[in-house]
Scaffold this active site. Structure first.
Site, PDB file in Angstrom:
ATOM      1  N   GLU A  33      27.747  39.171  67.660  1.00 36.92           N
ATOM      2  CA  GLU A  33      28.323  37.687  67.464  1.00 36.92           C
ATOM      3  C   GLU A  33      27.548  36.748  68.263  1.00 36.92           C
ATOM      4  OE1 GLU A  33      30.889  36.956  65.435  1.00 36.92           O
ATOM      5  OE2 GLU A  33      31.767  38.650  66.045  1.00 36.92           O
TER       6      GLU A  33
ATOM      7  N   THR B   1      24.414  36.195  67.599  1.00 33.12           N
ATOM      8  CA  THR B   1      23.271  36.770  67.575  1.00 33.12           C
ATOM      9  C   THR B   1      22.475  36.074  66.359  1.00 33.12           C
ATOM     10  OG1 THR B   1      24.119  38.691  66.798  1.00 33.12           O
ATOM     11  CG2 THR B   1      23.673  38.834  68.967  1.00 33.12           C
TER      12      THR B   1
ATOM     13  N   SER C 135      40.539  25.947  40.571  1.00 32.05           N
ATOM     14  CA  SER C 135      40.750  26.980  41.252  1.00 32.05           C
ATOM     15  C   SER C 135      42.324  27.013  41.520  1.00 32.05           C
ATOM     16  CB  SER C 135      40.410  26.514  42.885  1.00 32.05           C
ATOM     17  OG  SER C 135      40.862  27.569  43.783  1.00 32.05           O
TER      18      SER C 135
ATOM     19  N   ALA D 149      40.570  32.063  58.267  1.00 32.01           N
ATOM     20  CA  ALA D 149      40.933  33.310  59.208  1.00 32.01           C
ATOM     21  C   ALA D 149      39.907  34.251  59.655  1.00 32.01           C
ATOM     22  CB  ALA D 149      42.037  34.499  58.276  1.00 32.01           C
ATOM     23  N   GLY D 150      38.751  33.741  59.704  1.00 32.06           N
ATOM     24  CA  GLY D 150      37.685  34.166  60.076  1.00 32.06           C
ATOM     25  C   GLY D 150      37.175  35.655  59.340  1.00 32.06           C
ATOM     26  N   LEU D 151      37.637  35.499  57.938  1.00 32.73           N
ATOM     27  CA  LEU D 151      37.254  36.566  57.125  1.00 32.73           C
ATOM     28  C   LEU D 151      36.137  35.883  55.899  1.00 32.73           C
ATOM     29  CD1 LEU D 151      40.648  38.369  56.723  1.00 32.73           C
ATOM     30  CD2 LEU D 151      38.630  38.983  58.105  1.00 32.73           C
ATOM     31  N   SER D 152      35.564  34.723  56.276  1.00 31.40           N
ATOM     32  CA  SER D 152      34.864  33.946  55.207  1.00 31.40           C
ATOM     33  C   SER D 152      35.289  33.927  53.698  1.00 31.40           C
ATOM     34  CB  SER D 152      33.490  34.674  55.362  1.00 31.40           C
ATOM     35  OG  SER D 152      32.380  33.992  55.133  1.00 31.40           O
TER      36      SER D 152
ATOM     37  N   SER E  31      34.838  31.441  52.393  1.00 34.21           N
ATOM     38  CA  SER E  31      33.675  30.647  51.753  1.00 34.21           C
ATOM     39  C   SER E  31      32.453  31.372  51.243  1.00 34.21           C
ATOM     40  CB  SER E  31      32.975  29.574  53.081  1.00 34.21           C
ATOM     41  OG  SER E  31      32.683  30.280  54.100  1.00 34.21           O
TER      42      SER E  31
ATOM     43  N   ASP F  76      27.284  35.767  56.706  1.00 36.47           N
ATOM     44  CA  ASP F  76      28.455  36.118  55.694  1.00 36.47           C
ATOM     45  C   ASP F  76      28.144  36.291  54.288  1.00 36.47           C
ATOM     46  OD1 ASP F  76      29.768  35.224  58.047  1.00 36.47           O
ATOM     47  OD2 ASP F  76      30.394  33.527  57.363  1.00 36.47           O
TER      48      ASP F  76
END
Ligand code: ADP
Ligand code: MG
Length: 383
Positions: free
Chosen positions: A30, A32, A64, A124-127, A129, A173
């Site tokens: 993280e 990094t 979408s 949710a931090g799961l990308s 995007s 990601d």
């Protein structure tokens, strides 16, 4: 219904193809990436799908399931519309189209209808995007005969996110989403972009990754992120190296002498975190997944105490899953909120989930989302 089915339904006409790409979770490594170091994410089972139909004009039309209205841009206007900004969610798919044409000058663009549907929770931090970028990049690469490989398509996603959407993210990601392999994580050297799919063996070991999404918004993320990046640059400059990637744990005693306390601790996080990524890969190769728990715990402690990017909700998620029998746990993502992950025996998941919900309630924290993620295949053509 899967995202592939939903994208087909939304398109409402026979597609020439359907492509999809997954979200990702970062197992370790993280802050990094922008220090040209090592990260170790895996693609998850939740995917975003893009169903594509050809048009007879030069219009790109994106829809979408997230949004009521379609957005249309003619290929001739694409540069101007991207430069003008304000495209909201459509900036992701249209930004990918724009970046793809920049990276693949020999592509043969033509008008398309693109329908998007997603199983990846947003923010949710799961990308989500990277998932939308990977699905659209894979689709247009085929439909426009752009001929780019997966690494080049990851770069297209990053260019879209950085230059079209305006989010200053690294390439982790997109690489994780493009290159994912079932039951493996992607070791990525952020300096060379060399990758290796490292088998995780979670299923054989009876282990799973439990996610605790704290639903805490990244309130200080912009200022805090910039401060961390600047501290890393100061540390590298003090050693006269291009980035903290060029330091090892052997340099830390000297760093303690020449840096102020805060800069030193920021540097120590990055340098030790790089080493922990290497140690995690080595431990998996030698001893299997049960051997990596302590490295996850050390990573969390480093982010909490040295990099100072955790919040009480993340610390509580880590402490509670560990107390419930997790072998290791850590916050994941940029910090100041977001999600924690725990490596845990499958049989302990129900009790650990209950314990997390009870602990959050007892602290009067917002009820978190608790769910598992499975290391899964990366971007692909589904139909
Ligand atoms: P995350 O951590 O989920 O990647 P980001 O803020 O980086 O969060 O990206 C989320 C944004 O991506 C959403 O607000 C939306 O604009 C866009 N997005 C993601 N998935 C979709 C989708 N299926 N359809 C439309 N837009 C999407
Ligand atoms: Mg994102």
């Amino acid at each position: 219904m899967t995202a592939v089915d939903d994208a087909r339904t939304l398109l409402a006409t026979e597609p020439v193809g359907v492509w999809s790409a997954p979200g990702r979770a970062n197992l370790i490594g993280e802050h990094t990436d922008y220090n040209e170091g090592f990260v170790f994410p895996f693609a998850i089972a939740q995917r975003t799908a893009a169903a594509v139909a050809l048009r007879s004009d030069d219009v790109i039309r994106v829809r979408s399931t997230f949004a009521p209205d379609a957005v249309e841009v003619s290929l001739a206007d694409l540069d101007d519309r991207i430069a003008a900004g304000g495209l909201d969610w459509a900036g992701y798919p249209l930004g990918v189209a724009w970046a793809l044409l920049r990276e693949a000058p020999d592509a043969t663009p033509r008008g398309v209808d693109i329908a998007l549907a997603s199983e990846v929770p947003v923010g949710a931090g799961l990308s989500s995007s990277a998932a939308i970028e990977g699905a659209v990049a894979s689709a247009l690469n085929d439909v426009w005969n752009a001929g780019l490989d997966k690494v080049a398509l990851a770069r297209v996603g990053r260019i879209a996110e950085n230059d079209a959407v305006g989010a200053p993210t690294g390439i982790m990601d997109q690489m994780a989403s493009m290159l994912g392999v079932a039951d493996a994580a992607t070791f990525l050297d952020c300096r060379t972009l060399d990758t290796r799919a490292v088998p995780l063996g979670f299923a054989d070991a009876g282990l799973a990754i439990l996610v605790v999404d704290t639903l805490v918004e990244h309130a200080h993320s912009t200022g805090g992120y910039r401060e961390r990046r600047e501290a890393c640059e100061r540390g590298a400059a003090a050693f006269d190296v291009p980035s903290l990637r060029d330091l090892t744990v052997d340099d830390l005693p000297r760093a303690a002498e020449i840096l102020d306390d805060v800069t030193f601790r920021r540097v120590r996080h990055v340098v030790t975190e790089n080493q922990r990524v290497l140690d995690t890969v080595a431990a998996l190769d030698a001893d299997g997944p049960a051997a990596i728990g302590d490295l996850l715990v050390a990573s969390h402690a480093s982010m909490r105490d040295d990099f100072e990017i955790s919040v009480p909700e993340l610390d509580l998620a880590v402490e509670t899953t560990l107390a419930s029998g997790a072998l290791g746990a850590r916050m994941t993502g940029g910090g100041f909120g977001g999600a924690a992950i725990a490596l845990i025996p499958v049989g302990l998941i129900p009790a650990a989930s209950d314990a997390v919900l009870a602990a959050f309630a007892a602290s009067s924290f917002r009820t978190p989302n608790v769910f598992t993620v499975t290391p899964s295949e990366g971007a692909r053509r589904d139909a």
